[in-house]
Design a protein around this motif. Sequence first.
Motif, mmCIF file in Angstrom:
data_model
loop_
_atom_site.group_PDB
_atom_site.id
_atom_site.type_symbol
_atom_site.label_atom_id
_atom_site.label_comp_id
_atom_site.label_asym_id
_atom_site.label_seq_id
_atom_site.Cartn_x
_atom_site.Cartn_y
_atom_site.Cartn_z
ATOM 1 N N UNK A 44 0.810 -1.220 0.000
ATOM 2 C CA UNK A 44 0.000 0.000 0.000
ATOM 3 C C UNK A 44 0.844 1.273 0.000
ATOM 4 N N UNK A 45 2.066 1.210 0.493
ATOM 5 C CA UNK A 45 2.926 2.390 0.499
ATOM 6 C C UNK A 45 3.254 2.832 -0.924
ATOM 7 N N UNK A 46 3.456 1.873 -1.820
ATOM 8 C CA UNK A 46 3.727 2.207 -3.217
ATOM 9 C C UNK A 46 2.563 2.949 -3.861
ATOM 10 N N UNK A 47 1.351 2.535 -3.548
ATOM 11 C CA UNK A 47 0.163 3.216 -4.076
ATOM 12 C C UNK A 47 0.080 4.630 -3.521
ATOM 13 N N UNK A 48 0.351 4.783 -2.238
ATOM 14 C CA UNK A 48 0.300 6.111 -1.622
ATOM 15 C C UNK A 48 1.376 7.030 -2.189
ATOM 16 N N UNK A 49 2.566 6.500 -2.462
ATOM 17 C CA UNK A 49 3.627 7.305 -3.080
ATOM 18 C C UNK A 49 3.193 7.739 -4.482
ATOM 19 N N UNK A 50 2.592 6.819 -5.240
ATOM 20 C CA UNK A 50 2.115 7.150 -6.581
ATOM 21 C C UNK A 50 1.044 8.243 -6.507
ATOM 22 N N UNK A 51 0.114 8.124 -5.563
ATOM 23 C CA UNK A 51 -0.931 9.137 -5.417
ATOM 24 C C UNK A 51 -0.347 10.487 -5.025
ATOM 25 N N UNK A 52 0.647 10.484 -4.140
ATOM 26 C CA UNK A 52 1.296 11.737 -3.751
ATOM 27 C C UNK A 52 2.015 12.350 -4.950
ATOM 28 N N UNK A 53 2.665 11.531 -5.753
ATOM 29 C CA UNK A 53 3.326 12.026 -6.963
ATOM 30 C C UNK A 53 2.332 12.624 -7.939
ATOM 31 N N UNK A 54 1.182 11.982 -8.088
ATOM 32 C CA UNK A 54 0.143 12.515 -8.974
ATOM 33 C C UNK A 54 -0.367 13.856 -8.464
ATOM 34 N N UNK A 55 -0.511 13.976 -7.163
ATOM 35 C CA UNK A 55 -0.958 15.233 -6.572
ATOM 36 C C UNK A 55 0.066 16.342 -6.806
ATOM 37 N N UNK A 56 1.328 16.038 -6.592
ATOM 38 C CA UNK A 56 2.386 17.032 -6.814
ATOM 39 C C UNK A 56 2.447 17.405 -8.287
ATOM 40 N N UNK A 57 2.349 16.423 -9.176
ATOM 41 C CA UNK A 57 2.381 16.697 -10.610
ATOM 42 C C UNK A 57 1.226 17.600 -11.014
ATOM 43 N N UNK A 58 0.039 17.317 -10.504
ATOM 44 C CA UNK A 58 -1.123 18.114 -10.873
ATOM 45 C C UNK A 58 -1.049 19.516 -10.289
ATOM 46 N N UNK A 59 -0.877 19.609 -8.966
ATOM 47 C CA UNK A 59 -0.932 20.908 -8.296
ATOM 48 C C UNK A 59 0.343 21.722 -8.473
ATOM 49 N N UNK A 60 1.472 21.061 -8.686
ATOM 50 C CA UNK A 60 2.727 21.784 -8.791
ATOM 51 C C UNK A 60 3.156 22.104 -10.203
ATOM 52 N N UNK A 61 2.694 21.314 -11.171
ATOM 53 C CA UNK A 61 3.146 21.517 -12.549
ATOM 54 C C UNK A 61 1.975 21.786 -13.495
ATOM 55 N N UNK A 62 1.017 20.865 -13.532
ATOM 56 C CA UNK A 62 -0.047 20.967 -14.530
ATOM 57 C C UNK A 62 -0.952 22.172 -14.313
ATOM 58 N N UNK A 63 -1.453 22.361 -13.109
ATOM 59 C CA UNK A 63 -2.374 23.478 -12.859
ATOM 60 C C UNK A 63 -1.708 24.836 -13.099
ATOM 61 N N UNK A 64 -0.491 25.088 -12.591
ATOM 62 C CA UNK A 64 0.140 26.379 -12.905
ATOM 63 C C UNK A 64 0.408 26.564 -14.393
ATOM 64 N N UNK A 65 0.752 25.478 -15.087
ATOM 65 C CA UNK A 65 0.988 25.577 -16.525
ATOM 66 C C UNK A 65 -0.291 25.944 -17.273
ATOM 67 N N UNK A 66 -1.393 25.308 -16.916
ATOM 68 C CA UNK A 66 -2.677 25.621 -17.555
ATOM 69 C C UNK A 66 -3.091 27.059 -17.243
ATOM 70 N N UNK A 67 -2.893 27.490 -16.009
ATOM 71 C CA UNK A 67 -3.213 28.876 -15.656
ATOM 72 C C UNK A 67 -2.343 29.856 -16.434
ATOM 73 N N UNK A 68 -1.076 29.541 -16.585
ATOM 74 C CA UNK A 68 -0.179 30.412 -17.346
ATOM 75 C C UNK A 68 -0.581 30.519 -18.799
ATOM 76 N N UNK A 69 -0.928 29.391 -19.411
ATOM 77 C CA UNK A 69 -1.391 29.418 -20.806
ATOM 78 C C UNK A 69 -2.683 30.213 -20.901
ATOM 79 N N UNK A 70 -3.571 30.043 -19.939
ATOM 80 C CA UNK A 70 -4.819 30.810 -19.937
ATOM 81 C C UNK A 70 -4.569 32.305 -19.844
ATOM 82 N N UNK A 71 -3.590 32.706 -19.042
ATOM 83 C CA UNK A 71 -3.255 34.131 -18.935
ATOM 84 C C UNK A 71 -2.667 34.662 -20.241
#
Length: 131
Positions: free
Chosen positions: A29-56
């Motif tokens: 289960x730790x591997x799944x939790x690490x994957x979920x944390x990575x997905x969260x960081x990827x989304x909130x740290x990279x994807x969302x700011x990138x989409x907001x920047x393109x929108x601006x």
Amino acid sequence: MRTLRYGIGGVGLALMGLGAWLTAGEPEPLGVLVWLAGALVLHDGILAPLVLGVGLLLVGRSRRGLLRGASVVAGSVLLVTLPLLVRPGAPANPSVLPLPYGRNLAIVLAAVAVVTGVLYLVRRRRDVPPR
């Protein structure tokens, strides 16, 4: 409206509970939790700011919605394909990557660009009044 909100919230909580229960049943289960944390960081740290920047960058441009849609499609395709492209080493199973994903990614992104360009021209031509 309140009933709908509570109903959707209840379904969300039930699905979260189901996910926690299924994760607890995993051999690692730790591997799944690490994957979920990575997905969260990827989304909130990279994807969302990138989409907001393109929108601006697109603010005030004509056909802003068309460009946003193309950006979302291209970004989604890139995010799905990127792990297959940057995976280190050869896969243990040769049938995992039987196709040239780099070339196919370029073809799909080119198709998104061409379709976006054609739609832009069609909409622009439609909006021009006849002489």
